[in-house]
Design a protein around this motif. Structure first.
Motif, PDB file in Angstrom:
ATOM      1  N   GLU A 120       0.816  -1.770   0.070  1.00 54.37           N
ATOM      2  CA  GLU A 120      -0.004   0.087  -0.104  1.00 54.37           C
ATOM      3  C   GLU A 120       0.879   1.307  -0.380  1.00 54.37           C
ATOM      4  O   GLU A 120       0.370   2.665  -0.654  1.00 54.37           O
ATOM      5  CB  GLU A 120      -0.651  -0.108   1.052  1.00 54.37           C
ATOM      6  CG  GLU A 120      -2.055  -1.277   0.966  1.00 54.37           C
ATOM      7  CD  GLU A 120      -3.078  -1.065   2.199  1.00 54.37           C
ATOM      8  OE1 GLU A 120      -2.064  -0.199   3.746  1.00 54.37           O
ATOM      9  OE2 GLU A 120      -4.060  -1.542   2.346  1.00 54.37           O
ATOM     10  N   HIS A 121       2.207   0.801   0.638  1.00 56.06           N
ATOM     11  CA  HIS A 121       3.057   2.793   0.756  1.00 56.06           C
ATOM     12  C   HIS A 121       3.604   1.954  -0.591  1.00 56.06           C
ATOM     13  O   HIS A 121       4.949   3.608  -0.081  1.00 56.06           O
ATOM     14  CB  HIS A 121       4.020   2.448   1.342  1.00 56.06           C
ATOM     15  CG  HIS A 121       2.789   2.636   3.260  1.00 56.06           C
ATOM     16  ND1 HIS A 121       1.640   4.038   3.543  1.00 56.06           N
ATOM     17  CD2 HIS A 121       1.477   1.857   3.585  1.00 56.06           C
ATOM     18  CE1 HIS A 121       1.225   4.384   4.759  1.00 56.06           C
ATOM     19  NE2 HIS A 121       0.844   3.204   4.862  1.00 56.06           N
ATOM     20  N   GLY A 122       3.812   1.784  -1.441  1.00 57.85           N
ATOM     21  CA  GLY A 122       4.959   1.601  -2.735  1.00 57.85           C
ATOM     22  C   GLY A 122       6.092   0.291  -2.064  1.00 57.85           C
ATOM     23  O   GLY A 122       7.220   0.985  -2.936  1.00 57.85           O
ATOM     24  N   ILE A 123       6.604   0.041  -0.680  1.00 55.63           N
ATOM     25  CA  ILE A 123       7.711   0.068  -0.357  1.00 55.63           C
ATOM     26  C   ILE A 123       7.729  -1.580  -1.268  1.00 55.63           C
ATOM     27  O   ILE A 123       7.056  -2.405  -1.031  1.00 55.63           O
ATOM     28  CB  ILE A 123       7.781  -1.186   1.531  1.00 55.63           C
ATOM     29  CG1 ILE A 123       7.599   0.927   1.995  1.00 55.63           C
ATOM     30  CG2 ILE A 123       8.982  -1.186   1.724  1.00 55.63           C
ATOM     31  CD1 ILE A 123       6.858   0.864   2.925  1.00 55.63           C
ATOM     32  N   PRO A 124       8.755  -2.237  -1.660  1.00 51.89           N
ATOM     33  CA  PRO A 124       9.283  -2.964  -2.199  1.00 51.89           C
ATOM     34  C   PRO A 124       8.667  -4.006  -1.045  1.00 51.89           C
ATOM     35  O   PRO A 124      10.001  -4.448  -0.207  1.00 51.89           O
ATOM     36  CB  PRO A 124      10.687  -3.021  -3.133  1.00 51.89           C
ATOM     37  CG  PRO A 124      10.748  -1.491  -3.192  1.00 51.89           C
ATOM     38  CD  PRO A 124      10.098  -0.814  -2.198  1.00 51.89           C
ATOM     39  N   VAL A 125       8.579  -5.381  -1.766  1.00 54.68           N
ATOM     40  CA  VAL A 125       8.959  -6.811  -1.119  1.00 54.68           C
ATOM     41  C   VAL A 125       9.578  -7.892  -1.321  1.00 54.68           C
ATOM     42  O   VAL A 125       9.111  -7.779  -3.082  1.00 54.68           O
ATOM     43  CB  VAL A 125       7.165  -7.677  -1.000  1.00 54.68           C
ATOM     44  CG1 VAL A 125       6.960  -8.849   0.154  1.00 54.68           C
ATOM     45  CG2 VAL A 125       6.255  -6.200  -0.285  1.00 54.68           C
ATOM     46  N   ILE A 126       9.970  -8.111  -0.937  1.00 59.39           N
ATOM     47  CA  ILE A 126      11.592  -9.083  -1.121  1.00 59.39           C
ATOM     48  C   ILE A 126      11.311 -10.629  -0.427  1.00 59.39           C
ATOM     49  O   ILE A 126      11.125 -10.554   0.372  1.00 59.39           O
ATOM     50  CB  ILE A 126      12.525  -8.375  -1.347  1.00 59.39           C
ATOM     51  CG1 ILE A 126      12.786  -7.182  -2.407  1.00 59.39           C
ATOM     52  CG2 ILE A 126      14.003  -9.097  -1.689  1.00 59.39           C
ATOM     53  CD1 ILE A 126      13.965  -6.554  -1.999  1.00 59.39           C
ATOM     54  N   TYR A 127      11.024 -11.458  -1.362  1.00 58.59           N
ATOM     55  CA  TYR A 127      11.528 -12.623  -0.357  1.00 58.59           C
ATOM     56  C   TYR A 127      12.515 -13.389  -0.730  1.00 58.59           C
ATOM     57  O   TYR A 127      13.044 -13.375  -1.886  1.00 58.59           O
ATOM     58  CB  TYR A 127       9.906 -13.484  -1.150  1.00 58.59           C
ATOM     59  CG  TYR A 127       8.542 -13.234  -1.040  1.00 58.59           C
ATOM     60  CD1 TYR A 127       7.781 -13.689   0.133  1.00 58.59           C
ATOM     61  CD2 TYR A 127       7.806 -12.100  -2.123  1.00 58.59           C
ATOM     62  CE1 TYR A 127       6.750 -13.391   0.075  1.00 58.59           C
ATOM     63  CE2 TYR A 127       7.064 -11.849  -1.666  1.00 58.59           C
ATOM     64  CZ  TYR A 127       6.143 -12.731  -0.694  1.00 58.59           C
ATOM     65  OH  TYR A 127       4.752 -12.083  -0.191  1.00 58.59           O
TER      66      TYR A 127
END
Length: 190
Positions: free
Chosen positions: A42-49
């Motif tokens: 929602e805040h445009g923060i990249p999610v990296i797995y």
């Protein structure tokens, strides 16, 4: 979006089927992880797995207490169903998976290249186990000069006392330690 948010990434670490099934017994235990992922998106923060992904046929030194007892072809390759990201935390098509060969998210992976190429200098850490991937990644990331936040309720350990000591006494020396709710509220205040 603030400059800080542009330079942050949420790391979702070792949330693979085999690992989740070993550590999670209560329904709802993954809710903080789901909330953190949703908040980051929602805040445009990249999610990296990030997860364990050995090469087929690799034999690990018996000196390695964690991985050394596993036989070659033990099913911990990235393609094996047990090593897939848990379905309740599935990545979106544009969210990368970084395979690693040891405990730290940086060990044998291209994580640092990925982060540096995207200008990311602040990491928000979540994962299983607090005393494993979270601790190892935090220590290495701190040495690499990343700003760090640990989401205390989006970390799980088999020993609640170890989790409490790490998040309450050890991690604060190198990271901000927040609940997912407090982290989410801090994003809306920026």
């Amino acid at each position: 979006m603030t400059k800080e948010q542009n330079q942050s990434a949420l790391l979702v670490m070792d949330m693979q089927n085999a690992i989740v099934s070993r550590y999670v017994s209560e329904e709802g235990a993954l809710l903080p992880f789901q909330t953190a992922i949703m908040t980051a998106r929602e805040h445009g923060i990249p999610v990296i797995y990030v997860g364990v992904a050995m090469r087929e046929g690799i034999q690990i030194s018996p000196l390695n207490k964690m991985f050394g007892r596993m036989p070659a072809n033990s099913g911990i390759t990235a393609e094996h169903p047990s090593m897939q990201i848990h379905a309740s935390l599935s990545p979106l098509p544009d969210e990368p998976f970084v395979g690693k060969y040891r405990v730290s998210a940086f060990s044998g992976s291209d994580l640092e290249n990925l982060l540096r190429s995207r200008g990311i200098d602040r990491l928000i850490l979540s994962g299983i186990a607090t005393s494993g991937v979270v601790l190892s990644t935090l220590r290495e990331a701190a040495d690499k000069d990343y700003g760090l936040t640990v989401l205390s309720d989006a970390c799980i350990d088999s020993d609640p006392e170890v989790h409490r000591v790490l998040t309450g006494k050890v991690f604060p020396a190198q990271a901000d330690v927040l609940t997912v709710e407090d982290w989410a509220n801090s994003l809306t205040q920026e």
